[in-house]
Design a protein around this motif. Sequence first.
Motif, PDB file in Angstrom:
ATOM      1  N   LYS A 126     -23.673 -41.945  -9.763  1.00  0.00           N
ATOM      2  CA  LYS A 126     -22.381 -42.325 -10.339  1.00  0.00           C
ATOM      3  C   LYS A 126     -21.402 -41.155 -10.374  1.00  0.00           C
ATOM      4  CE  LYS A 126     -23.940 -46.266 -13.050  1.00  0.00           C
ATOM      5  NZ  LYS A 126     -23.920 -46.949 -14.355  1.00  0.00           N
ATOM      6  N   SER A 171     -24.355 -35.708 -19.825  1.00  0.00           N
ATOM      7  CA  SER A 171     -25.046 -36.658 -18.957  1.00  0.00           C
ATOM      8  C   SER A 171     -26.209 -35.995 -18.225  1.00  0.00           C
ATOM      9  CB  SER A 171     -24.053 -37.243 -17.953  1.00  0.00           C
ATOM     10  OG  SER A 171     -24.684 -38.143 -17.079  1.00  0.00           O
ATOM     11  N   SER A 178     -26.998 -37.753 -10.542  1.00  0.00           N
ATOM     12  CA  SER A 178     -26.517 -39.123 -10.743  1.00  0.00           C
ATOM     13  C   SER A 178     -25.661 -39.571  -9.567  1.00  0.00           C
ATOM     14  CB  SER A 178     -25.692 -39.222 -12.032  1.00  0.00           C
ATOM     15  OG  SER A 178     -25.105 -40.506 -12.154  1.00  0.00           O
ATOM     16  N   ASN A 186     -18.847 -43.427 -21.132  1.00  0.00           N
ATOM     17  CA  ASN A 186     -18.842 -42.131 -21.806  1.00  0.00           C
ATOM     18  C   ASN A 186     -17.551 -41.902 -22.592  1.00  0.00           C
ATOM     19  OD1 ASN A 186     -21.287 -40.193 -21.004  1.00  0.00           O
ATOM     20  ND2 ASN A 186     -20.852 -41.541 -19.271  1.00  0.00           N
ATOM     21  N   ASN A 214     -18.741 -47.321  -9.644  1.00  0.00           N
ATOM     22  CA  ASN A 214     -19.778 -46.505 -10.282  1.00  0.00           C
ATOM     23  C   ASN A 214     -19.182 -45.445 -11.202  1.00  0.00           C
ATOM     24  OD1 ASN A 214     -22.048 -47.752  -9.250  1.00  0.00           O
ATOM     25  ND2 ASN A 214     -22.311 -46.314  -7.560  1.00  0.00           N
ATOM     26  N   TYR A 215     -18.188 -44.734 -10.681  1.00  0.00           N
ATOM     27  CA  TYR A 215     -17.643 -43.631 -11.475  1.00  0.00           C
ATOM     28  C   TYR A 215     -16.777 -44.135 -12.624  1.00  0.00           C
ATOM     29  CZ  TYR A 215     -15.611 -39.157 -12.732  1.00  0.00           C
ATOM     30  OH  TYR A 215     -15.223 -38.044 -13.428  1.00  0.00           O
ATOM     31  N   TRP A 265     -19.031 -45.213 -15.317  1.00  0.00           N
ATOM     32  CA  TRP A 265     -19.572 -44.035 -16.000  1.00  0.00           C
ATOM     33  C   TRP A 265     -18.550 -43.462 -16.978  1.00  0.00           C
ATOM     34  CZ3 TRP A 265     -18.075 -38.995 -16.511  1.00  0.00           C
ATOM     35  CH2 TRP A 265     -19.022 -38.121 -17.052  1.00  0.00           C
TER      36      TRP A 265
END
Length: 334
Positions: free
Chosen positions: A217, A155, A215, A312, A304-305, A308
């Motif tokens: 996130k 990332s 980021s 991913n 947000n996390y 993410w």
Amino acid sequence: MRKFLFVMLTLLVIVLTACSSNEQGASSEENEKELKEVSIVLDWTPNTNHTGLYVAKEKGYFKEQGLDVDILMPGETGADQLVASGKAEFGVSAQEALTHARVQDIPIVSIAAVIQHNTSGFASPKDKNITSPADYEGKTYGGWGAPVEKAVLSSLMKQEDADVEKVDIVNMGNTDFFTAVKRDVDFAWIYYGWTGVEAELRGQELNMQYLTDYSEKLDYYTPILTTNESMINENPETVSSFIAAVSKGYTFAKDNPEDAASILIDAVPDLDEELVKASQKWLSPKYQDDADQWGIQEKETWKNYSDWMYNNDLLEEQLQVEDAFTNEFLPNKE
């Protein structure tokens, strides 16, 4: 006659005093017996992330809330497993781990954020000349074998048109950062509040790429305090009492870093005294940071996390964010 009355009054005072003393002694014993025994399992060996817990224990904040709290090491079984199974009432974890657990229907819940912002990042000795994620190409990264590591590296590197496949990723095992970067690896993922501060004390200059610089996130809560759904549903008063005491402990550590460090050192004398004091000075302002109160968690941070992670391929399905954390047990702001 007067002498007789004086003797009788004196005896009466003695008897009443003795009764009162016995009652106080019995009352004290009863209060001790009434303390509810609970335990919290740490995520790692004791460090300044945990100072508020030791402060709450040493200064009697847990007893004020009617609790006798045992602080346990994780051992081979991690805190999340022990809390989920009910073998411990509370634990120390991280948003990443709890997100994985929730998606797998493991019933643990975050009840407070120990630190408001992620203080971790990729560190390397200055002489390695790694000043940005683009410099990771051709270098050896030392990690612990978790899929999230490659995803985070990728990332950050993508933002600079670099390729994570050009990084040699190895497992450091239990090798400490300072030994590893001398022997096997070029850079590693550290928490600055402990390892970074230790580097300062050693006089070793580091280049550091904080995740939050690349980021928002990746600005997730680590560490967090957890409990299980059964405790929340069946013993909410105990959870509230625990968090009230812990909140007081971390607030004390925020306002009194030197005294708090001394409490941790006294409780865990094997720790490096100089490191604990320096780490506490660095970390104390970051417990609450820009939040309205210690421990508060925001839905946006969890979403947000988890988004993410899902994007991913680190999660099989989306996290039900509302079930993963709660602020309901934090004390009301004065």
